[in-house]
Design an enzyme around this catalytic site. Structure first.
Site, short mmCIF file in Angstrom:
data_model
loop_
_atom_site.label_atom_id
_atom_site.label_comp_id
_atom_site.label_asym_id
_atom_site.label_seq_id
_atom_site.Cartn_x
_atom_site.Cartn_y
_atom_site.Cartn_z
N GLU A 163 0.87 -1.14 -0.04
CA GLU A 163 -0.11 -0.23 0.04
C GLU A 163 0.74 1.33 0.02
O GLU A 163 0.73 2.19 0.81
CB GLU A 163 -1.13 -0.01 1.10
CG GLU A 163 -1.77 -1.21 1.11
CD GLU A 163 -2.84 -1.21 2.20
OE1 GLU A 163 -3.08 -0.26 3.02
OE2 GLU A 163 -3.84 -2.21 2.18
N GLU A 282 -5.01 -8.53 -0.69
CA GLU A 282 -5.76 -8.40 0.70
C GLU A 282 -7.31 -7.95 0.15
O GLU A 282 -7.61 -7.13 -0.48
CB GLU A 282 -5.41 -7.33 1.50
CG GLU A 282 -3.92 -7.47 2.14
CD GLU A 282 -3.55 -6.25 3.09
OE1 GLU A 282 -4.34 -5.63 3.38
OE2 GLU A 282 -2.34 -6.17 3.24
#
Lengths: 504, 504, 504, 504
Positions: A163, A282
């Site tokens: 991220e 995810e």
């Protein structure tokens, strides 16, 4: 009571790419040394059996992989220590699960700054020196190949960082710096073995479309290796906090899929990348580890919708996470604290655990899919289905699903496994107990005894060449069924009717 | 729907001597060498935990305890071999269970004839020479003391022979001969250690009153040692056979108890024996190992009635048997063949298994007992109860039991565990599967997954100083409940209502 | 002290077909239900890992496979029961071992007479009706295929009967009758699946040459299926009995091999059978289960000679037996009673266990073989050898073997594992304890702690391009070694010399 | 070859208080969550079985016990979290070991400063507020009593802090501040339950005599609770570092004991404390976790001397530590890195492990003790001894110990278990392997196979009413023996002589 009819027509082909068991998420690698962590993972592997596991912190200081020291001349040097890395990988492989390697976070010895993320202080700054970073990657991969064998390690995908589009995970969410990191990392990976697969950019849903485009163009323009694209996916509205917890509402599910389709279109829009695998490395409902939604039957039913469709556009989708040994926001105070896990601490399967276990059974050709049911036909000719009801949580109504099977002949065996708020709801049992922070052995045993599907069965006889049966979905239910033909061979003298009628 | 009201009044004292876990039966000793036998016993010990185990064939040839040979001069001699005896006793003690020794049957080396009982050919003739018989007993007990320690072996009761009032078990059901056997045996036991306890006559229900009287008078008149009286108890009408099976109806339960009361009165009628312990060293519904009744939920509910009252007049009552590794009438053809066991082959608990597991929880003072319920209050102040419904098997009606608890204040936690024909009925699941003779691994796993109670819970609030709740007993149901006060300590910020209402 | 020099020359190719782990023997099938049996087999599989297991009594009454009954019309019928068959096969496959099926002995339901063999009374008479015999074989094989899968069962060889050339094992040692039996059996096997492999005549060494010739000619003349030839091999002089035991001397080993070579020549003498696989489906030193020789280190060393050469002319050679749960002559009285097993009761490996474990390590190309040593070079370049000394049992002398390796460079790691009368001799430890019939837990633990090889190591440095080292073989020793090059990578600052010199 | 004669005289009474299994040390509590840590502890408990375990860091931040937060009004508050505390204590109790609680180090939430100790950063500053410190102690002990029961927790001793006389462990080694800490802590403990036992000052050997005196006088003058005194004991000269390691020489053993005797005299010098229990809550040779001496046979032999005498003046003595999952100075790079543990990583027992296992066997009355031998007579009449040779490490000479037992009659069984540099020296095996940093599975298995005593036995016959035997102690050997009378009962026909003479 809503009606819902499912008619299974011979010869129908329905799209459904079931990759439910490809990958699962985990908290930081250092926790994989824990006994409770491994016990929970063993439970998950035994019932579901994922192929890969992905988590943070492979390079973080507690894994002790990388240290600086001064040599006899006082010169600063870097050395590597694989003691904990090996323990973790040994643990994983012993349970039949392989790492989906996430390169990060930054070892203090290489870091350019001191910014950290999480309670456990993962350093999120770029390396001071990209050559040291590359050396680290190459040293790790070479060691793994030496220990586990080249053919084995070639099956382990490599993802660069986590991220980077969030400033909390990558200093200043600095896009250019991430692209540099990606380039050096991808080259390092391929220098160890060209056949190793590498991907990124592991973005989540903030400014993600721009990040994805810029990333692909950078890769294209710099002729960087890229074997797959990765992104994350969460499906809640912004939560509200109270004390140790945060409460959240679910997104509209169709809007949620639209976000993903946009990524798919972006990737396919570049001739160089069209059709490239996208791994959702995810996904979950809430993106915080203290959201009680994770522990509910609603979560289980909602996730069923995702599992029925995520394979359409994605190579895989990794639920975040398998268990609740997890420390992003400090150590949890109670067993039902809203952790991400399929399993609560103590080894209690949550309802969503069973959604995964049920989807795992869906082997074969899909013969039906709609908004609350998916059904396959196995090679052996049995029908297996998962049905769910995430719609009536707040009305309390049940949904009756009628399954019709034209062309059936003879006797059939129907078995169902039901997870709903009455049959398998450990959160409620724990609440009824008084929400104990620390489970006494009897309480834990009771929670485990409860936290499993109710199994029931029926003998069905076809009528006029057709078979039909009803399944009732209570609110937030997930129901698995299997229907198979029966070849009855009663033993000499045995009569079930005589048994149950109490004759002599 | 019949109503049934249970009112628990503070201070009530109800008779109930719970000795559910004292002793359990087993097939012949030689089978205790088997892996499957031990796996089933481990399952039983783990969930219920009996103190003693009693079975036939300790002296039978397959145990190899006693052999004849000729010495160098051609003289016939007897020698003993404890190899298998030790393996069996080691196995038992490792699971925390001790033998309730049954002396019998007759080793070929000592036998006066060739009559045998059962598929496995236990010799049921008297010894040729009572001195050899006494030597055998003394050799065995002395060996056991040497191996396991005197204090340990002193806790093992000794019973002389099995059902000598049946000609199948004792040649000609010869009463005088049995009394001789008893006398020699009892003396042999006491010659090893006066503190060893010995008893008989292990009769079952044929001409039993006369046998019991004559036995007691013989013991009295001959001043024989006698530490306890033993008898058996079965509760069916004569069965009818078909192929490998036999079908039977249950006795009226009150008549069944009357038989037992008669024995109690006989014993108490002799001043020398009044109040002496009576051990029911075998009981069950059917007395044959191929009666499918044993596998049913009806059996489980009927046994609950017995367990609620057998302690009133008896020191113990030993269910015949713990498992289905058992060979009286040849090796069974299918897993659900009507064996005596609490556990079916493969390790599947039958419904009656749970009746025992539930009664095991009834620790504390009895506060209520009637024809379908028994309730105790534990030292910690919780109420635990078992409820059953053996009455409506053929009407299909449910019974609603209302439990009322005056004097209750505040919040309570009610947990129930339900075994009935829908929730825990492995016989039906197996039937629905097509009655397979040989379970494939997936079938066995499914049967085990199903064969356990449904656990549910509730939060109850007292109203006007009283608590009440309903429990529904479907036909042949056995339900366990525990009711305990809740001290709720919600963690900082945790709101269960907010969770289930999906707020944010 | 005798000297013996082994020089390993680069490029030498020495014949050695190592099939040490192909098959192992076992007592009757019924014992495979026993817990202790399975524990011993697990120990053996863990350390050695055989592929197949062969034993008697598959069809004997205690396996309950085949029963006669009368149908509703009073007609005699045969029925099959696979309950115990399945338990045994499940047990085997769970340990990674497959059955080498021996068809026999005769179920009472099919037998033409009452003659039996062994304590456990295996019926050794021909079938009354060969069609029933064929039905039995076909029913069994078909069931096995249904349960375990066709591809699996096709790997299970089938042998017809056991030692029909002995009147004890086959009524009157009736050759013609055996040939009939073989013919019907072989056809029955092939009727189930042509690909199933079948063989015989499973003879041992009495009139064996004539039997083998007549068998092959019968097969040829009647065009019977025959996929392999089987025979047995024992290597002692006639034993002498005393009480429960029998004592025996070993054959001359070369004479022993000559017997086997004769069989090989007979088979190869028929064009139809030349080169056909011969499986030695039983071998050992003594052929009786109460010969203490089996428990000695001499047995271990003697068996090493056999293992080094039996593969030259035979497809396999199956040691009789893996463990001492075995009942041919009644139940043994003590743990060291001279049973056939590699493992004594209680789970104590005997010295011969380690001979097998050591030979199992001999993977790779053989570079040396002589009368007391065999050495291979593994794919990874290490040398592994087994050395033995069965010659000096009664002189007490040791033999020093010097191993020379020209062409070696640098540092080497030598590890040895020694089994001899001092390091690993549980028989002697048990004798020193006083020969207890029944081991107390501490005695058993001590025997297990002792009954394993002494492991030692050395660092060797080549000198002038050659490496050499001595291994000392005490009487009846079996020694394993592995020699491999060392790539030393001492950690920063680590000095082993400094450690052992106690410097600071 | 030095001679050493041990004569065991009937009726001799020799002082020896064997408390070898009372307590063992461990690295920080947080590591007790690790799988490998628990596996090593299980190994230790299985072979030795300590009653208590003591380690650092109970209050350190990674245990998450104590946190600060701001309440809804923004006021700073303290809250407690027992999640990890419970996991650790559950883990311990499941292995039959109880905590010897060490109160420390300082939670960040309570700390007055930022000074830390060790790689894992234990805060060593005094509390900002002693009331908060007392609350913490009381909260913890009350929770433990609630969870584990009062009677259980009353058996757990409590020690205040660790080595406050070192500035690294307690800011400025501030004596007055420690005494304040002790006073508040001791009062807090007693406020939870007067029966809880509390002690200190946990000093090690720097200025220890002054600290001990001042501590006792402070306790006396302030009338503080004190149930026992604690101190530490290490026995090396200052080490020298090289890379990751440090090398050290052993102290003279008599000087080492003199230091301890001085403490004993100080305590006994105060009438208030005379005879009070002194617990050595840490001892070992080196006090650093990277000293290869710990891994040697010399360490094992030297520790034997300590174990033979430490009980003379001390209630207990806790070896530091049971295993090598330990992080004071970072994560170790190799399995043999000189850690404190009895067990190396991977689960390999080091030689010193066996010294403890051998002393554990010394139950009964001591009949002999000298500088290299200690012998007891058990209640059953056997002699058990441990012998050691820490003197000839650098001469290479062996010591022959002759044991003489006047008054012996008949046949005896002598069993010895030998740990020396040839038989059980995993450090050398690892060195010979090339000192691999990361053990491949085969290397680990080999190390475990090697790292155990050689067991040998002998039959001894008394001559002229006396028995004698020699035991040879190679350099750094530790040898255990047991000598017991034999009651030989050979089975019918069994002749060991006939077996080994190869007769028939």
């Amino acid at each position: 009571m809503t009606d819902h009819i499912v008619k299974i027509l011979e010869g129908t082909k329905v799209p459904f790419r079931n990759n439910v068991d490809y990958c699962i998420g985990t908290g930081r690698m250092g926790l994989a040394l824990h006994k409770e962590y491994m016990a929970q993972l063993a439970l998950v592997q035994d019932a579901i059996g994922f192929s890969y596991i992905r988590g943070h912190g492979l390079f973080s200081d507690d894994m002790a992989l990388c240290r600086g020291y001064k040599d006899e001349n006082g010169e600063p040097r870097i050395e590597y220590n694989f003691t904990y890395i090996d323990m973790v990988m040994d643990n994983y492989l012993a349970l039949g699960i392989r790492p989906f390697l996430e390169l990060g976070f930054m070892p203090s010895a290489l870091a350019s700054g001191e910014q950290t993320v999480f309670y456990w202080k993962g350093n999120v700054t770029p390396p001071r020196d990209y050559e040291q970073w590359k050396d680290l990657i190459k040293a790790l991969l070479s060691h793994l190949i030496e220990r586990y064998g080249r053919e084995e390690v070639l099956t382990w995908p490599v993802e660069v960082w986590n991220e980077p589009n969030l400033a909390g995970f990558w200093k200043d969410a600095d896009m250019d710096e991430y692209f540099r990191l990606y380039g050096h990392s991808a080259h390092a990976v391929k220098e160890v073995d060209e056949r190793l697969r590498v991907g990124g950019p592991a973005i989540c849903g903030v400014d993600d479309q721009r990040w994805l485009r810029m990333f692909l163009e950078y890769v294209r323009d710099h002729k960087l290796p890229l074997d797959f694209v990765t992104r994350h996916h969460y499906t809640i509205e912004p939560p509200r906090r109270a004390g140790h917890y945060a409460y959240a509402k679910l997104h509209d599910v169709e809007e949620s899929f639209e976000v993903l389709e946009a990524s798919r279109r972006i990737v396919d829009g570049y001739p160089e990348f069209a059709g490239m695998d996208i791994h959702i490395t995810e996904f979950n409902t809430a993106y915080i580890p203290d959201c009680p939604l994770h522990d509910t039957n609603l979560n289980a039913a909602f996730i069923a919708t995702l599992l029925s469709r995520l394979g359409d556009s994605h190579a895989s989708y990794s639920y975040w996470t398998f268990g609740d040994v997890f420390e992003e926001k400090d150590v949890p105070f109670t067993p039902f604290h809203g952790g991400f896990g399929l399993v609560a601490n103590g080894g209690i399967p949550k309802p969503t655990f069973w959604t995964f276990a049920f989807f795992k059974e869906l082997e074969g050709a899909c013969v039906h899919r709609d908004s609350r049911a998916i059904i396959v036909k196995t090679a052996a000719g049995a029908y297996r289905g998962v049905l769910w009801n995430a719609d009536t949580a707040y009305t309390g109504e049940s949904v009756t699903v009628s399954v019709e099977l034209p062309g059936a002949e003879g006797e059939y065996f129907l078995v169902t496994r039901t997870v709903d708020e009455e049959t398998c709801n450990p959160l409620k049992l724990w609440h009824d107990m008084g929400e104990p922070s620390h489970l006494m052995p009897g309480q834990l045993a009771l929670l485990k005894e409860h936290a499993r599907p109710l199994v029931t069965s029926k003998t069905l006889m076809s009528e006029d060449g057709e078979l039909s049966f009803d399944l009732v979905l209570k609110p937030n239910a997930v129901v698995y069924f299997e229907l198979s033909e029966v070849v009855r061979k009663s033993d000499r003298g045995y009569s079930y009717e005589r048994v149950i009628q109490g004759e002599n």
